[in-house]
Design a protein around this motif. Sequence first.
Motif, short mmCIF file in Angstrom:
data_model
loop_
_atom_site.label_atom_id
_atom_site.label_comp_id
_atom_site.label_asym_id
_atom_site.label_seq_id
_atom_site.Cartn_x
_atom_site.Cartn_y
_atom_site.Cartn_z
N UNK A 217 4.47 23.93 12.03
CA UNK A 217 4.86 24.25 10.66
C UNK A 217 4.80 25.76 10.40
N UNK A 218 5.37 26.51 11.36
CA UNK A 218 5.42 27.97 11.26
C UNK A 218 6.73 28.40 10.61
N UNK A 219 7.82 27.84 11.09
CA UNK A 219 9.15 28.22 10.63
C UNK A 219 10.12 27.11 11.01
N UNK A 220 11.34 27.22 10.48
CA UNK A 220 12.38 26.26 10.82
C UNK A 220 13.70 27.00 10.90
N UNK A 221 14.46 26.71 11.96
CA UNK A 221 15.78 27.31 12.17
C UNK A 221 16.84 26.35 11.65
N UNK B 284 26.58 32.57 5.04
CA UNK B 284 26.22 31.43 5.88
C UNK B 284 25.95 31.95 7.29
N UNK B 285 24.72 32.42 7.54
CA UNK B 285 24.41 32.88 8.89
C UNK B 285 24.57 31.74 9.90
N UNK B 286 24.90 32.11 11.13
CA UNK B 286 25.01 31.08 12.17
C UNK B 286 23.68 30.37 12.38
N UNK B 287 22.59 31.13 12.33
CA UNK B 287 21.24 30.56 12.36
C UNK B 287 20.41 31.33 11.34
N UNK B 288 19.78 30.60 10.44
CA UNK B 288 18.89 31.19 9.44
C UNK B 288 17.50 30.61 9.67
N UNK B 289 16.53 31.47 9.98
CA UNK B 289 15.16 31.02 10.23
C UNK B 289 14.31 31.39 9.03
N UNK B 290 13.65 30.39 8.46
CA UNK B 290 12.78 30.58 7.31
C UNK B 290 11.35 30.24 7.68
N UNK B 291 10.42 31.09 7.25
CA UNK B 291 9.00 30.76 7.38
C UNK B 291 8.76 29.45 6.64
N UNK B 292 7.91 28.61 7.19
CA UNK B 292 7.67 27.27 6.65
C UNK B 292 7.36 27.29 5.16
N UNK B 293 6.49 28.21 4.74
CA UNK B 293 6.07 28.25 3.33
C UNK B 293 7.16 28.77 2.41
N UNK C 279 14.17 39.55 24.35
CA UNK C 279 14.68 39.80 23.00
C UNK C 279 13.52 39.85 22.00
N UNK C 280 13.46 40.89 21.17
CA UNK C 280 12.43 40.94 20.13
C UNK C 280 12.62 39.80 19.13
N UNK C 281 11.51 39.24 18.67
CA UNK C 281 11.54 38.18 17.66
C UNK C 281 10.60 38.57 16.53
N UNK C 282 10.78 38.00 15.35
CA UNK C 282 9.85 38.29 14.25
C UNK C 282 8.44 37.80 14.59
N UNK C 283 7.44 38.45 14.00
CA UNK C 283 6.05 38.07 14.24
C UNK C 283 5.78 36.60 13.94
N UNK C 284 6.46 36.06 12.95
CA UNK C 284 6.18 34.67 12.57
C UNK C 284 6.54 33.68 13.67
N UNK C 285 7.40 34.04 14.60
CA UNK C 285 7.74 33.14 15.72
C UNK C 285 7.31 33.78 17.04
N UNK C 286 6.17 34.46 17.02
CA UNK C 286 5.68 35.21 18.17
C UNK C 286 5.58 34.41 19.46
N UNK C 287 5.41 33.09 19.38
CA UNK C 287 5.32 32.26 20.59
C UNK C 287 6.68 32.00 21.23
N UNK C 288 7.74 32.32 20.52
CA UNK C 288 9.09 32.10 21.03
C UNK C 288 9.49 33.31 21.87
N UNK C 289 9.88 33.05 23.11
CA UNK C 289 10.29 34.14 23.99
C UNK C 289 11.59 33.76 24.68
N UNK C 290 12.50 34.73 24.74
CA UNK C 290 13.82 34.49 25.31
C UNK C 290 14.35 35.80 25.90
#
Length: 187
Positions: free
Chosen positions: A60-64, A78-87, A165-176
């Motif tokens: 429950x960190x974020x949702x794409x 309408x972004x192709x992918x919009x990631x929102x912090x869970x809260x 690729x750099x990612x936002x801190x809120x999805x720090x466990x995601x690496x690509x």
Amino acid sequence: MVQLPTKILTLEEFLKLPETKPASEYIDGQIIQKPMPQGKHSIIQGELVSSINAVTKAKKIAFAFPELRCTFGGRSIVPDVAVFAWQRIPIDERGDVANVFQAAPDWTIEILSPDQSQTKVTSNILHCLEHGSSLGWLIDPDERAVLVYPPGQQPQFLQKEQEILPVPHLVGDFQLSVGQLFGWLKL
């Protein structure tokens, strides 16, 4: 993006119109229809949404969200992918995810389609950053490159397969890596 010939509408008038397929966006008083996604765009979008949610949803960190209308700062995009912090995900009176999102995503991702204006797509990413997004990506499948837009900093151009690729801190466990991202184009 295809610009639809029409009279100038207000944002409120635009939001009352029926949705189009592909989606139309409201930018600076103009209605601009996004191009129909093609194969490379679709596979990257689907894999990104699945991969991000695999890391963030259970915790429950974020949702794409794919192709989610976001209305804020006088635009409706309408972004192709919009990631929102869970809260920050809006909830309706029943406790379900709301249909209307009136905020910039925390992370906006655009995938360039053939014949799409890179300038208009970049403008949407910059608009998101101006309204609170913590990162933007512009993915170019044909060039196999990613422009990364951190707020208040110069964009980064990443094209080497091993680059992470750099990612936002809120999805720090995601690496690509760049190679993994474009590796999805091969079945």
